[in-house]
Design an enzyme around this catalytic site. Structure first.
Site, PDB file in Angstrom:
ATOM      1  N   ASP A 191       0.821  -1.214   0.000  1.00 39.16           N
ATOM      2  CA  ASP A 191       0.000   0.000   0.000  1.00 39.16           C
ATOM      3  C   ASP A 191       0.858   1.269   0.000  1.00 39.16           C
ATOM      4  O   ASP A 191       0.736   2.099   0.881  1.00 39.16           O
ATOM      5  CB  ASP A 191      -0.905  -0.049   1.251  1.00 39.16           C
ATOM      6  CG  ASP A 191      -1.839   1.136   1.337  1.00 39.16           C
ATOM      7  OD1 ASP A 191      -2.285   1.631   0.290  1.00 39.16           O
ATOM      8  OD2 ASP A 191      -2.133   1.565   2.470  1.00 39.16           O
ATOM      9  N   ASN A 428       6.801  -7.097   7.336  1.00 38.19           N
ATOM     10  CA  ASN A 428       5.523  -6.476   7.667  1.00 38.19           C
ATOM     11  C   ASN A 428       4.393  -7.243   7.002  1.00 38.19           C
ATOM     12  O   ASN A 428       4.401  -7.456   5.777  1.00 38.19           O
ATOM     13  CB  ASN A 428       5.477  -5.029   7.191  1.00 38.19           C
ATOM     14  CG  ASN A 428       4.153  -4.350   7.546  1.00 38.19           C
ATOM     15  OD1 ASN A 428       3.935  -4.009   8.702  1.00 38.19           O
ATOM     16  ND2 ASN A 428       3.267  -4.189   6.568  1.00 38.19           N
ATOM     17  N   GLU A 429       3.436  -7.664   7.810  1.00 34.62           N
ATOM     18  CA  GLU A 429       2.202  -8.283   7.339  1.00 34.62           C
ATOM     19  C   GLU A 429       2.381  -9.398   6.322  1.00 34.62           C
ATOM     20  O   GLU A 429       1.831  -9.346   5.218  1.00 34.62           O
ATOM     21  CB  GLU A 429       1.251  -7.210   6.798  1.00 34.62           C
ATOM     22  CG  GLU A 429       0.887  -6.197   7.853  1.00 34.62           C
ATOM     23  CD  GLU A 429      -0.412  -5.467   7.608  1.00 34.62           C
ATOM     24  OE1 GLU A 429      -0.884  -5.448   6.458  1.00 34.62           O
ATOM     25  OE2 GLU A 429      -0.971  -4.929   8.575  1.00 34.62           O
ATOM     26  N   ASN A 491      -0.390  -5.068  13.831  1.00 32.44           N
ATOM     27  CA  ASN A 491      -1.051  -3.979  13.110  1.00 32.44           C
ATOM     28  C   ASN A 491      -2.558  -4.214  13.236  1.00 32.44           C
ATOM     29  O   ASN A 491      -3.052  -5.263  12.800  1.00 32.44           O
ATOM     30  CB  ASN A 491      -0.654  -3.995  11.631  1.00 32.44           C
ATOM     31  CG  ASN A 491       0.844  -3.803  11.427  1.00 32.44           C
ATOM     32  OD1 ASN A 491       1.562  -3.424  12.356  1.00 32.44           O
ATOM     33  ND2 ASN A 491       1.327  -4.046  10.217  1.00 32.44           N
ATOM     34  N   TYR A 493      -6.709  -2.712  13.014  1.00 28.26           N
ATOM     35  CA  TYR A 493      -7.599  -1.692  12.449  1.00 28.26           C
ATOM     36  C   TYR A 493      -9.046  -1.925  12.880  1.00 28.26           C
ATOM     37  O   TYR A 493      -9.964  -1.701  12.096  1.00 28.26           O
ATOM     38  CB  TYR A 493      -7.458  -1.678  10.921  1.00 28.26           C
ATOM     39  CG  TYR A 493      -6.105  -1.102  10.506  1.00 28.26           C
ATOM     40  CD1 TYR A 493      -5.946   0.267  10.346  1.00 28.26           C
ATOM     41  CD2 TYR A 493      -5.003  -1.925  10.340  1.00 28.26           C
ATOM     42  CE1 TYR A 493      -4.709   0.815  10.002  1.00 28.26           C
ATOM     43  CE2 TYR A 493      -3.759  -1.398  10.001  1.00 28.26           C
ATOM     44  CZ  TYR A 493      -3.625  -0.025   9.830  1.00 28.26           C
ATOM     45  OH  TYR A 493      -2.401   0.516   9.503  1.00 28.26           O
ATOM     46  N   TYR A 497     -11.061  -0.994   9.216  1.00 28.69           N
ATOM     47  CA  TYR A 497     -11.387  -2.034   8.208  1.00 28.69           C
ATOM     48  C   TYR A 497     -12.433  -3.009   8.746  1.00 28.69           C
ATOM     49  O   TYR A 497     -13.161  -3.618   7.968  1.00 28.69           O
ATOM     50  CB  TYR A 497     -10.116  -2.783   7.791  1.00 28.69           C
ATOM     51  CG  TYR A 497      -9.154  -1.928   6.991  1.00 28.69           C
ATOM     52  CD1 TYR A 497      -9.536  -1.330   5.792  1.00 28.69           C
ATOM     53  CD2 TYR A 497      -7.858  -1.705   7.447  1.00 28.69           C
ATOM     54  CE1 TYR A 497      -8.660  -0.536   5.064  1.00 28.69           C
ATOM     55  CE2 TYR A 497      -6.970  -0.919   6.725  1.00 28.69           C
ATOM     56  CZ  TYR A 497      -7.385  -0.333   5.535  1.00 28.69           C
ATOM     57  OH  TYR A 497      -6.521   0.460   4.817  1.00 28.69           O
ATOM     58  N   GLU A 529       0.715  -0.683  14.283  1.00 25.99           N
ATOM     59  CA  GLU A 529      -0.074   0.150  13.373  1.00 25.99           C
ATOM     60  C   GLU A 529      -1.489   0.221  13.892  1.00 25.99           C
ATOM     61  O   GLU A 529      -2.052  -0.802  14.325  1.00 25.99           O
ATOM     62  CB  GLU A 529      -0.145  -0.460  11.956  1.00 25.99           C
ATOM     63  CG  GLU A 529       1.079  -0.267  11.123  1.00 25.99           C
ATOM     64  CD  GLU A 529       0.886  -0.769   9.681  1.00 25.99           C
ATOM     65  OE1 GLU A 529      -0.268  -0.836   9.193  1.00 25.99           O
ATOM     66  OE2 GLU A 529       1.905  -1.096   9.056  1.00 25.99           O
ATOM     67  N   TRP A 574      -0.469   4.655  12.745  1.00 28.18           N
ATOM     68  CA  TRP A 574      -0.315   4.628  11.293  1.00 28.18           C
ATOM     69  C   TRP A 574      -1.087   5.787  10.726  1.00 28.18           C
ATOM     70  O   TRP A 574      -2.287   5.812  10.863  1.00 28.18           O
ATOM     71  CB  TRP A 574      -0.839   3.302  10.711  1.00 28.18           C
ATOM     72  CG  TRP A 574      -0.458   3.154   9.260  1.00 28.18           C
ATOM     73  CD1 TRP A 574      -1.275   3.323   8.190  1.00 28.18           C
ATOM     74  CD2 TRP A 574       0.830   2.813   8.749  1.00 28.18           C
ATOM     75  NE1 TRP A 574      -0.581   3.122   7.032  1.00 28.18           N
ATOM     76  CE2 TRP A 574       0.720   2.809   7.351  1.00 28.18           C
ATOM     77  CE3 TRP A 574       2.070   2.534   9.329  1.00 28.18           C
ATOM     78  CZ2 TRP A 574       1.796   2.529   6.508  1.00 28.18           C
ATOM     79  CZ3 TRP A 574       3.134   2.254   8.506  1.00 28.18           C
ATOM     80  CH2 TRP A 574       2.994   2.249   7.112  1.00 28.18           C
ATOM     81  N   LYS A 594      -4.083   8.287   6.329  1.00 27.83           N
ATOM     82  CA  LYS A 594      -4.075   7.986   7.762  1.00 27.83           C
ATOM     83  C   LYS A 594      -3.042   8.819   8.522  1.00 27.83           C
ATOM     84  O   LYS A 594      -2.843   8.634   9.715  1.00 27.83           O
ATOM     85  CB  LYS A 594      -3.838   6.492   7.986  1.00 27.83           C
ATOM     86  CG  LYS A 594      -4.959   5.625   7.424  1.00 27.83           C
ATOM     87  CD  LYS A 594      -4.911   4.202   7.914  1.00 27.83           C
ATOM     88  CE  LYS A 594      -6.012   3.390   7.247  1.00 27.83           C
ATOM     89  NZ  LYS A 594      -5.761   3.110   5.808  1.00 27.83           N
TER      90      LYS A 594
HETATM   91  C1  GCB Z   1      -1.414  -2.054   6.858  1.00 26.26           C
HETATM   92  C2  GCB Z   1      -0.106  -1.980   6.168  1.00 26.26           C
HETATM   93  C3  GCB Z   1       0.226  -0.569   5.693  1.00 26.26           C
HETATM   94  C4  GCB Z   1      -1.026   0.075   5.113  1.00 26.26           C
HETATM   95  C5  GCB Z   1      -2.067   0.160   6.192  1.00 26.26           C
HETATM   96  C6  GCB Z   1      -3.387   0.771   5.693  1.00 26.26           C
HETATM   97  O1  GCB Z   1      -1.713  -2.946   7.579  1.00 26.26           O
HETATM   98  O2  GCB Z   1       0.959  -2.474   6.938  1.00 26.26           O
HETATM   99  O3  GCB Z   1       1.242  -0.647   4.736  1.00 26.26           O
HETATM  100  O4  GCB Z   1      -0.762   1.316   4.563  1.00 26.26           O
HETATM  101  O5  GCB Z   1      -2.366  -1.115   6.655  1.00 26.26           O
HETATM  102  O6  GCB Z   1      -3.543   1.976   5.779  1.00 26.26           O
HETATM  103  O7  GCB Z   1      -4.216   0.029   5.211  1.00 26.26           O
END
Ligand code: GCB
Length: 617
Positions: A191, A428-429, A491, A493, A497, A529, A574, A594
């Site tokens: 991303d 990462n991820e 990470n 959300y 999400y 994140e 993040w 973000k």
């Molecule tokens: C994540 C990723 C990061 C993205 C972020 C997002 O989990 O590690 O690279 O930019 O989410 O904003 O979706």
């Protein structure tokens, strides 16, 4: 629909990509200017030409470009020229420069700080170096290629194809989180915008014939004393003498087969920390009789980092990280080195009360770490391994492992002496399937990933046993992978999400997951994140998604959940600033929004909120 297996079989047919041999130390140390060494920064306007037909090498473009235009080095090429923004393929850089005549008799090297992705260098028509992977430096000796009466012609080709076997993978036959929906075009597995080009300075440097090739410093605290263990590697199996000077402490170095080691005891030590980032120069010299023949100076901060139980300790005391995931990203420069921006970002980190950041999702410039050392900012140093997908073929996974191992070696070799670097982050991820948390992952993917990460973990510990290691895990990703590492980075959300708009439920889900991970793993947890896309200037009461109020309320919940749990070693929002992505329906105006600062570093409400929380102490 295209069958993903087509891509895999293509990969099988391709010969493995070449790069410098692993373990080569050439150019590891940052070039220095001193009485024995010289540097010559070749930043400036270079000739540039895209090579969509891949004809340059056959047509000897390394001698002359047929239709060049001027480009800035360093800089990404994407935002300089309209036809280069989404360009995929080969591009050529060329310049001519006189090597200073006072360098005669010395050994001369050319060093590229970062070329994204595959790079070749020619000097006066000879291929002198090849390198794979953006973000890390590489060098070639060019002494024998120089004509002292003519300018040297330097040509550099950079190629940015989104190949599935690369790291990060430009594409993944199994798909992934950011394929298609999030960052539609140019398609990537990650991303952020796939910027390309010569991203950091190209430097010519000279060193004496026999010179210091590498220095490794390890620091420990013993009561009120500090200890600095120094290991020096000199060229040509040097077996003479040298000296290590650290303030008033001096010790002789006796080289055998090019290696000398010494341990310096520092009474009443002033440890390096965010509150007191005390650095002191360590001067290493080589000697020939009474004559000093080479010198290298390194700023050393004495400190320890360790994980004990579920706490992360700096100098033996628990530390809580406050800060961000960042990007090297700015309009026009793209990912190109930008010193004023770097200085400004550290000023904003200080203003907002952050003590740390993660170099998401690739190694940042050496200057970024130099400044972190000076300012007492703690850095989680991450490799370029973003979005590895273990649902891809075994062959692809094996080739990515090779790239990851190279990048790790290069990263540790480059950054091992920075006191600011407190944790290595190997990936990462990574994912076990197309979408995290959604079934369909091949049954062996988790196991294969575990093997992969065990190899990387062991590799880091073998190179540097002084820093803990982590991996930033995706929501719904396998706990088995997190459990391999010293610090559990997640990470998350909830409230964006998933559970979008439902902040109470989001906070409860986060709290529940934190407690269950802690119970299962008993290790420190970093929320590496969490964030919401936020359009600067957009407001609502009650808070709604995309508004500044929602970002503040979201962050408040995460900070509250973290602060009430001592095993949470830190929170990294993040993102520090909005940054460019591919074009897609979830990324308005091609930006991930973000950031708590806008892309041009204006604070959103969230920045003021964080400042009110983080500047209390
Ligand atoms: C994540 C990723 C990061 C993205 C972020 C997002 O989990 O590690 O690279 O930019 O989410 O904003 O979706």
């Amino acid at each position: 629909m295209r069958d993903a297996r087509d891509d895999v079989s293509k990969v099988k047919a391709a010969p493995p990509e070449r790069s410098a041999p692993r373990g080569s130390r050439v150019g590891t140390l940052q070039p220095r200017q001193n009485a024995h060494r010289n540097t010559f920064d070749l930043s400036g306007l270079w000739d540039f030409q895209l090579d969509p037909k891949d004809e340059g090498e056959g047509a000897r473009w390394f001698e002359r470009l047929p239709a060049p235009r001027a480009i800035a080095v360093p800089c990404s090429w994407n935002e300089l020229f309209d036809d280069a923004r989404d360009y995929v393929g080969l591009a050529w850089y060329r310049t001519q420069v006189f090597v200073p005549s006072s360098w005669r008799g010395e050994r001369v090297f050319l060093r590229v700080g970062s070329a994204n992705y595959a790079c070749k260098i020619w000097v006066n028509g000879e291929l002198v170096a090849e390198h794979l992977g953006g973000h890390l430096p590489f060098a070639a000796e060019i002494t024998e290629r120089i004509s002292w009466t003519q300018p040297a012609t330097i040509a550099i080709s950079v190629e940015n194809k989104p190949l599935p076997e690369r790291v990060p993978a430009g594409s993944s036959p199994a798909g992934g989180l950011f394929t298609g929906i999030v960052g539609g075009y140019p398609a990537t597995t990650y991303d952020f915008f796939p910027y390309a080009g010569l991203h950091r300075s190209v430097i010519m440097f000279s060193v004496p014939r026999t010179h210091i090739e590498d220095v490794t410093v390890r620091t420990t605290l013993e009561g009120s004393d500090g200890r600095v263990d120094v290991s020096v590697l000199a060229t040509d199996g040097h077996s003479g003498a040298g000296r290590a000077r650290f303030g008033s402490i001096e010790a002789a170095l006796r080289f055998r087969d090019g290696v000398a080691e010494v341990s310096l005891r520092v009474p009443d030590v002033r440890p390096w920390s965010p509150r007191d980032p005390h650095l002191q120069p360590l001067v290493i010299t080589l000697e020939d009789g009474q004559r000093e023949t080479d010198a290298y100076t390194l700023d050393v901060g004495i400190r320890t980092v360790e994980v004990r139980g579920d706490r992360l300790l700096l100098n033996g005391e628990p530390i809580t990280l406050t800060g961000f995931g960042k990007h090297e990203d700015f309009p026009i420069h793209g990912r190109g080195f930008d010193l004023p921006l770097l200085v400004r970002d550290y000023e904003l980190l200080r203003w907002v009360g952050a003590n740390s950041y993660r170099t998401s999702h690739y190694p940042y410039s050496e200057e970024a770490l130099d400044l972190a050392d000076r300012l007492g900012v703690l850095v989680i140093d991450e490799t370029p391994a973003v979005s590895l997908n273990f649902a891809d073929s075994g062959e692809l996974v094996a080739r990515r492992l090779d790239q990851c191992q190279r990048a790790l070696d290069e990263l540790i070799a480059r950054d091992k002496n920075h006191p600011s670097v407190i944790l290595w982050c190997v990936a990462n991820e990574p994912m076990a399937g197309g979408s995290p948390g959604v079934g369909g992952a091949p049954p062996t993917a988790v196991e294969e990933g575990s093997r992969f990460f065990r190899v990387l973990y062991d590799q880091v510990r073998a190179r540097d046993a002084t820093r803990p290691v982590t991996l930033a895990g995706v929501m719904g990703g396998p706990v088995e992978w997190l459990s391999i590492f010293d610090v559990v980075s997640i990470n998350r959300y909830y409230g964006w999400y998933v559970l979008g708009g439902r902040l109470d439920a989001a906070q409860a889900a986060l709290a529940q997951e934190l407690d269950s991970l802690h119970q299962k793993l008993g290790k420190p947890i970093l929320i590496s994140e969490f964030g919401t896309d936020t359009v600067a200037g957009s407001h609502s009461q009650p808070p709604e998604m995309w508004t500044e109020e929602y970002q503040v309320e979201f962050l408040r919940r995460y900070l509250d959940a973290a602060e009430s749990r001592p095993f949470v070693a830190g929170v990294h929002v993040w993102n520090f600033a909005d940054f460019k992505t591919g074009q897609g329906i979830l990324r308005a105006a091609g930006l991930n929004q973000k950031g708590v600062f806008t892309r041009d570093r204006r604070p959103k409400m969230a920045a003021h909120f964080l400042r009110s929380r983080w500047c209390r102490t």
